[in-house]
Write an enzyme that holds these catalytic residues in place. Structure first.
Site: not given
Length: 594
Positions: A389-392, A394-395, A518
């Site tokens: 998912g994109p940054s922010g 909630g991962k 990451e």
């Protein structure tokens, strides 16, 4: 997150914050481990005070003996012996108090560090590292002054003070009354000054904490500051913080400087009153020269402890300011350990999120910041799952909730079919290996960093896990091998090496669940392939959850969970999501490409 500050005046972020407060009794818990030494110091102080009181009485008898042409040899020997023994007792008492003071500082630092390392994670979100460090350093050091600068000594001094008053009352009550009047005025004035010193010291320690935070902030990002040519700007920021601490220190100095003249004026005035009035009483025959000399010497023995008490009072007021800042941390609740004991697996689902939502909210009155909204997840045991998912999106927050760094605002998280709240945090985290996004490496050796994952690991195990993540060549750079230093924050390693070392640390513990955030972002192609092989090897019979932006890391996953703005927008395999989830298709075209 504001439940720790039910009273807004005690919330450091509240506009109503009035600063921490402490009382003398708050020091007592830190003295508990040193009771025997303190009792001995008090006894020595009493003995020293009695010997001090005996000296003017012997001197008076010596003068009377001279006036009557009697032998003074015995009296002189006893007086000299008394002075010498008193000096020895005072020296030993000073050493004992200084040693005890250092012990109190050590005890305080140990307790403070133990509490700091066990605070709930939200507390670290609210506070600056430099300020916390200053409480362990400069604040705790001030506690030593309570003992070394006269608290116990002042107790003995008070005995000497009141003992002198009693003897002086027998010698000449009129002279005593005149003396006490002067002393009372001085005591009242210094007491008012001491209260201001306490408040000023608290503010001064806060300014020192702010300065330490500014220094820590700059040094932790020194390469960025150099690259941005921002040395002058950061120097100005730190200089302003240092100047604020300097100004507050001067305020303390001005208040403290007032104490010594007041005490000196009181002593000089009392001395003049005694000599003047005493001389008149000797001339009128109402008292004798030996009595006046004894009274004058007793005056010194009365004023001396009083001046020490003034100094002790000032030190105690300052220490209470520091004690308040220490107590501000010590009264915070530790992270709850939870139910003790491990649980047996009762479900084929390793982890499950059931309608989980999470908001960041620092203080009451602030609008909550929603991070996750009604998240439902099921991660089968032994599967390999990727969060994308994109940054922010909630991962990383999902990982933090799994580790119970935070508690969900609503919903339930299950581990092996049971709520994570039914596990102790130690047991829960013992079943989960976690590699953070920035792969933090502690200053120290390679061995010390690896042993965080498994304290009992042998050297062969350490070397094996390093080879698994393609870090074997690092051991050959330094003849110290596993004992080679990695530098502050692992600066002597490359970014990829730091990540691989962090992953090796997690792999060493071999937990049933691995969370990799990451974890391959700083690796080049060959090292990433070697890393994937290592992860594939240890992932067998384990549950692996990966946050990644690389297609090569995600594509082979048993399940991919797509997040957007805190919500799950897609679940499936790579081929399924490319067809069903537009966001994943877009990510695969751009962000997920190697």
């Amino acid at each position: 997150m504001s439940e720790y500050y039910q009273d807004p005046t005690q919330n450091p972020r509240s506009r109503e914050y009035q600063g921490p407060r402490a009382r003398l009794k708050d020091l007592l818990p830190y003295l508990a481990d040193h009771k025997k030494a303190l009792y001995l110091a008090v006894v020595l102080s009493v003995i020293a005070s009695l010997m001090a009181l005996a000296q003017p009485l012997l001197l008076g008898q010596l003068i009377s003996a001279v006036e009557q042409n009697l032998s003074i040899t015995t009296l002189a020997i006893v007086l000299v012996a008394l002075i010498l023994v008193s000096a020895v007792v005072n020296a030993f008492q000073y050493y004992l108090l200084y040693k005890t003071g250092e012990g109190v500082v050590l005890t305080t630092r140990k307790q403070l560090v133990a509490r700091m390392l066990r605070l709930p994670i939200p507390e670290y979100d609210r506070r600056r590292v430099g300020d916390l460090v200053s409480r362990v350093g400069s604040d705790s050091t001030l506690l030593k002054s309570v003992l070394t600068q006269g608290l116990v000594d002042a107790l003995g001094g008070m005995l000497q003070f009141f003992g002198a008053i009693i003897v002086m009352a027998f010698i000449d009550p009129i002279l005593l009354g005149s003396t006490l009047l002067v002393v009372f005025v001085a005591v009242a004035t210094i007491a008012l000054t001491g209260r201001k010193i306490r408040s000023a010291t608290t503010k001064a320690q806060q300014r020192v904490g702010e300065m330490s935070s500014a220094v820590e902030r700059a040094l932790s990002a020194i390469r960025t500051i150099r690259a941005a040519r921002a040395e002058a700007k950061e120097t100005e920021v730190i200089s302003k913080a240092a100047s604020a601490a300097y100004d507050q220190g001067l305020a303390i100095a001005r208040l403290s400087a007032a104490v010594a003249p007041i005490a000196q004026i009181a002593f000089n005035t009392a001395f003049i009153v005694v000599l003047g009035l005493g001389g008149l009483r000797v001339a009128s025959g109402e008292t004798t020269i030996s009595s006046l000399v004894t009274f004058v010497v007793l005056l010194f023995f009365m004023i001396g402890p009083l001046i020490s008490a003034f100094g002790a009072y000032t030190s105690v007021m300052g220490a209470l300011g520091a004690m308040a800042r220490i107590n501000e941390i010590m009264v915070l609740p530790e992270e709850e350990s939870g139910v003790q004991g491990t649980r047996a697996a009762t479900s084929d689902v390793a982890l499950e999120f059931s309608d989980v939502s999470f908001n960041y909210q620092v203080d009451e009155g602030e609008e909550p910041n929603p991070i996750l909204t009604a998240v439902d997840l099921k991660i089968p045991r032994g599967s390999r799952v990727a969060l994308v998912g994109p940054s922010g999106a909630g991962k990383s927050t999902i990982f933090s909730l799994i580790e119970r760094f935070y508690e969900p605002t609503s919903g339930v998280i299950l581990l092996d079919g049971q709520p994570v709240t039914e596990f102790s945090r130690q047991d829960l985290r013992g079943q989960i290996g976690y590699v953070e996004q920035d792969a933090p490496i502690l200053a120290g050796s390679i061995r010390e960093n690896l042993l965080l994952g498994k304290e009992s690991a042998s050297d062969d195990e350490l070397v094996e896990v390093l080879n698994m993540v393609n870090l074997g060549e690092v051991l050959g750079r330094d003849p110290k091998g596993l004992d080679a230093e990695v530098g502050e924050n692992g600066i002597m390693l490359s970014g990829g090496e730091r990540q691989r070392l962090a992953i090796a640390r997690a792999l060493l513990a071999a937990p049933p669940i691995l969370l990799l955030d990451e974890s391959t972002s700083a690796l080049d192609g060959p090292n990433e392939q070697r890393m994937r092989e290592a992860i594939d090897a240890v992932a067998k019979n384990r549950t692996l959850i990966v946050i990644a932006h690389r297609l090569s890391t995600v594509v082979d996953s048993d399940q991919i969970i797509v997040l957007e703005r805190g919500k799950v927008v897609g679940v499936g395999t790579h081929s399924e999501l490319v067809k069903s989830t537009p966001l994943y298709t877009e990510l695969a075209k751009h962000q997920l490409l190697v």
